[in-house]
Design a protein around this motif. Structure first.
Motif, PDB file in Angstrom:
ATOM      1  N   GLY A 156       3.102   7.387  -9.805  1.00 48.70           N
ATOM      2  CA  GLY A 156       2.826   6.591 -10.985  1.00 48.70           C
ATOM      3  C   GLY A 156       3.276   7.183 -12.301  1.00 48.70           C
ATOM      4  N   GLY A 181      11.946   1.960 -10.555  1.00 54.31           N
ATOM      5  CA  GLY A 181      11.507   0.580 -10.514  1.00 54.31           C
ATOM      6  C   GLY A 181      12.583  -0.323 -11.089  1.00 54.31           C
ATOM      7  N   SER A 237       4.902   3.283  -6.784  1.00 49.05           N
ATOM      8  CA  SER A 237       4.041   2.353  -7.520  1.00 49.05           C
ATOM      9  C   SER A 237       4.751   1.058  -7.886  1.00 49.05           C
ATOM     10  N   ALA A 238       6.019   1.152  -8.310  1.00 48.88           N
ATOM     11  CA  ALA A 238       6.746  -0.061  -8.735  1.00 48.88           C
ATOM     12  C   ALA A 238       6.914  -1.050  -7.592  1.00 48.88           C
ATOM     13  N   TRP A 295       4.953  -1.530  -5.110  1.00 52.87           N
ATOM     14  CA  TRP A 295       3.670  -2.168  -4.804  1.00 52.87           C
ATOM     15  C   TRP A 295       3.307  -3.244  -5.826  1.00 52.87           C
ATOM     16  N   LYS A 296       3.975  -3.287  -6.961  1.00 51.25           N
ATOM     17  CA  LYS A 296       3.663  -4.277  -7.996  1.00 51.25           C
ATOM     18  C   LYS A 296       4.367  -5.614  -7.776  1.00 51.25           C
ATOM     19  N   TYR A 297       5.352  -5.639  -6.891  1.00 51.86           N
ATOM     20  CA  TYR A 297       6.035  -6.902  -6.601  1.00 51.86           C
ATOM     21  C   TYR A 297       5.103  -7.833  -5.810  1.00 51.86           C
TER      22      TYR A 297
END
Length: 223
Positions: free
Chosen positions: A146, A181, A200-201, A203-205
């Motif tokens: 992150g 990302g 982390s990036a 998992w944000k999709y």
């Protein structure tokens, strides 16, 4: 031209449902999976060991790489091979005798790679290029997921790509890890990286599949 590869780190995964997340990543079309192994000494965090990696091996047939952020990582070579890893990535400053460790890793049937923290010189590759299969340039300081991408590492990526080419290692993969990302992958790709760790990036999709497709497209377009 070296193939673009999208490789998720499992640090953001639901550790109570690792098998489920590994299956979902597999179905999204990833190229391999990175396991961040941390010991609480070389870096502040503590994560997983070979036993957890082995427990997830049956959920996918994509290659596993273990990024060893630990001291004396040579202790774990046999365990990582038994866990089903295809590659082990070492920070050279954690090893007493890097050449022996890289050779032992290959003797165990795995590939060996080196990871360079932001302030670690690129020069190290001059002395171990014949014993490694990949170079990882960190775009954050190791230890936590992150973190924000360090744009100042892009010249280092470019210098490493030029160094590998100069050494005749033109087909060697150059991986980047940290803050990768949709807003940062193009810069790393333009600098010469072809393997991208995203944690982390990704998992944000809305879905892993959308994330993998978008990141791959952005990297390919940047080249």
């Amino acid at each position: 031209m070296r193939e673009i590869q999208i490789v998720p780190s499992v640090l953001p995964a639901d550790f109570a449902n690792l098998g489920r997340d590994i299956t979902a990543l597999h179905e999204a079309g990833i190229d391999r999976i990175q396991w961040d192994v941390m010991d609480g000494q070389y870096v502040p965090n503590i994560t997983v060991g070979a036993d957890v990696i082995k427990a997830c091996r049956d959920y996918t047939d994509v290659p596993f790489e273990a990024h060893m952020m630990v001291y004396n990582a040579e202790r774990f070579i046999d365990d990582l091979a038994d866990a089903g890893c295809q590659m082990v990535i070492y920070h050279p400053d954690t090893l007493k005798h890097p050449h022996r460790v890289f050779q032992a890793t290959r003797d165990a049937g795995m590939q060996a790679a080196i990871a360079l923290s932001p302030t670690t010189s690129n020069d190290v590759v001059d002395y171990v290029g014949d014993l490694i299969d990949m170079v990882l340039v960190m775009t954050v300081n190791p230890g936590f997921g992150g973190q924000a991408y360090l744009h100042t590492m892009e010249p280092k990526i470019a210098q490493m790509r030029a160094r590998l080419d100069r050494l005749g290692l033109t087909e060697m993969d150059l991986e980047v890890d940290g803050g990768i990302g949709p807003d940062t992958i193009a810069g790393a790709a333009r600098a010469g990286a072809n393997v991208f760790i995203s944690g982390s990036a990704l998992w944000k999709y809305p879905s892993f599949a959308q994330g993998v497709e978008d990141l791959r497209a952005k990297a390919e377009a940047a080249r």
